[in-house]
Design a protein around this motif. Sequence first.
Motif, short mmCIF file in Angstrom:
data_model
loop_
_atom_site.label_atom_id
_atom_site.label_comp_id
_atom_site.label_asym_id
_atom_site.label_seq_id
_atom_site.Cartn_x
_atom_site.Cartn_y
_atom_site.Cartn_z
N VAL A 141 0.85 -1.19 0.00
CA VAL A 141 0.00 0.00 0.00
C VAL A 141 0.89 1.24 0.00
CG1 VAL A 141 -1.73 1.28 1.28
CG2 VAL A 141 -1.88 -1.18 1.17
N VAL A 167 -1.58 -2.47 -4.15
CA VAL A 167 -2.98 -2.88 -4.17
C VAL A 167 -3.88 -1.70 -3.84
CG1 VAL A 167 -2.59 -5.30 -3.64
CG2 VAL A 167 -2.85 -3.67 -1.77
N SER A 168 -3.29 -0.64 -3.28
CA SER A 168 -4.09 0.54 -2.98
C SER A 168 -3.20 1.76 -2.92
CB SER A 168 -4.82 0.35 -1.65
OG SER A 168 -5.68 1.43 -1.40
N GLU A 169 -3.74 2.89 -3.41
CA GLU A 169 -3.02 4.16 -3.33
C GLU A 169 -3.84 5.09 -2.45
OE1 GLU A 169 -2.68 5.26 -7.39
OE2 GLU A 169 -0.89 4.06 -7.72
#
Lengths: 255, 262
Positions: A141, A167-169
Amino acid sequence: MKRALLPALALLLPLTACGGDDESTASDDGSGITTLTVYAAASLTATFEQIAEDFEAEHDGVEVELSFGGSSDLVTQITEGAEADVFASAATKNMDDLVAADLTGAEPQDFATNVLEIAVPPGNPAGVKSLQDLTGDLNLVLCAPEVPCGAAAQKVAEAAGVTFSPVSEEQAVTDVLAKVASGEADAGLVYVTDVAAAGDDVEGIEFPESADVVNTYPIAPVADSDEADLAQEFVDFVLGATGQSVLQDAGFGQP
Amino acid sequence: MTTQQRQVGVPAWIYLPALLGAVLVLLPLAGMLSRVDWSRFVDLVTTESARTALGLSLRTSAVSTALCVLLGVPMAVVLARTSFPGQGVLRSLVLLPMVLPPVVGGIALLYTFGRKGLLGAELDALGVQVAFSTIAVVLAQTFVSLPFLVVSLEGALRSAGQRYEVVAASLGASPTTVFRRVTLPLVLPGLVSGATLAFARSLGEFGATITFAGSLEGTTRTLPLYIYQLRVTDPDAAVAMSLLLVVVAVVVIGFARPGRTG
């Protein structure tokens, strides 16, 4: 009637608090207390609260009011007329904006540096040891590239010649930390000081490439302050032994 | 006043607070409209990222609404047509997501479906990873939207009454036939407006999604998350995308207006 009144009052409270700030800015309000208003980047919250306390202890009758926020938001507020006496920025760029607006009372001085660190959940379940490990098959992340910590992560990746597939910003450092601390993410990239502030919730892993992207924090008195001398004294205090030791305890580097 | 019946007048003073209320709702919309950069509007709402976010939002909201109908219709029927001990408590609990701050919902979902959550080990064994996936977005949306469908459908079921169902049953129809041929057609308008509300709520879902699903373009970054991100870097684009969402919401309200027959 009384019951209906309470929530209404609760709604008004923050408003009156804001109003109070403006009036008491940098002025002797008759009670013999001088208020110094310091605008500081959100990442300085814990350290500047401590420094302000130490400063007040050394200056009788002086009260330091702190306002924390994103550096760009703070610059906007000052250019829109907020009566700040000192501005401490988390990035040179934001201080440059204030200089360009001719709103600094003296030459800005660098007072701290910060570098990125890998944050992993306690126990490091994915066994991360280096920046290269972050390119593997794990839940990474990052901050979004538009946010300073995300921009720094991107620069580190470029300098090290690796490509991340997060997988996430996330929108803020705190969101990255929350996802790492809960174990949903195997690793995240945040600042050294964020890892330190998170305590036992996450573990930090240093990596040599972090030295390529050093974030510098400048500080300056704001132009036309009613308490110009006191503002300069605060700046000197941050740059002095007491301020520096508080900052270094929190993980900041010396510029 | 298009109705022919004589109406009991409302007190004159009541118009003032009513007007203030309407202003409170509508003025911020006007404020937003005043900031729209019309010359760039089309360009701003049709960027690659914007279309990706809108597409993801529409797809996930459609799936969530379908799930809400599949699960919510039986829930509403059980709540409206049966009685059992603890039903009142159950009804209140089921409605919880409606009044809960969505971020709390997100935390609850995280500790249930997350890797370290209640079902994390079981899901892991099945090879399903929920967090940071589009499934997480759909779960969050369904969680917050389900009560909206249940509430409006339960209300419709109650006001429709059981007269026709009783008649159908007395003529020999099985419970399933009664449900299919009598109950459902009778409450169809209520179901349509409930489903539309659930769709709108899914489309607007933010707090639970950002807490539980994260934010990644094309996978979990729905329109509200995209707007939240743009707000910092490109306020003009954020306003343009917000307006787009307002337009969608207005269309949805048009569908769900109470009293409208489907």
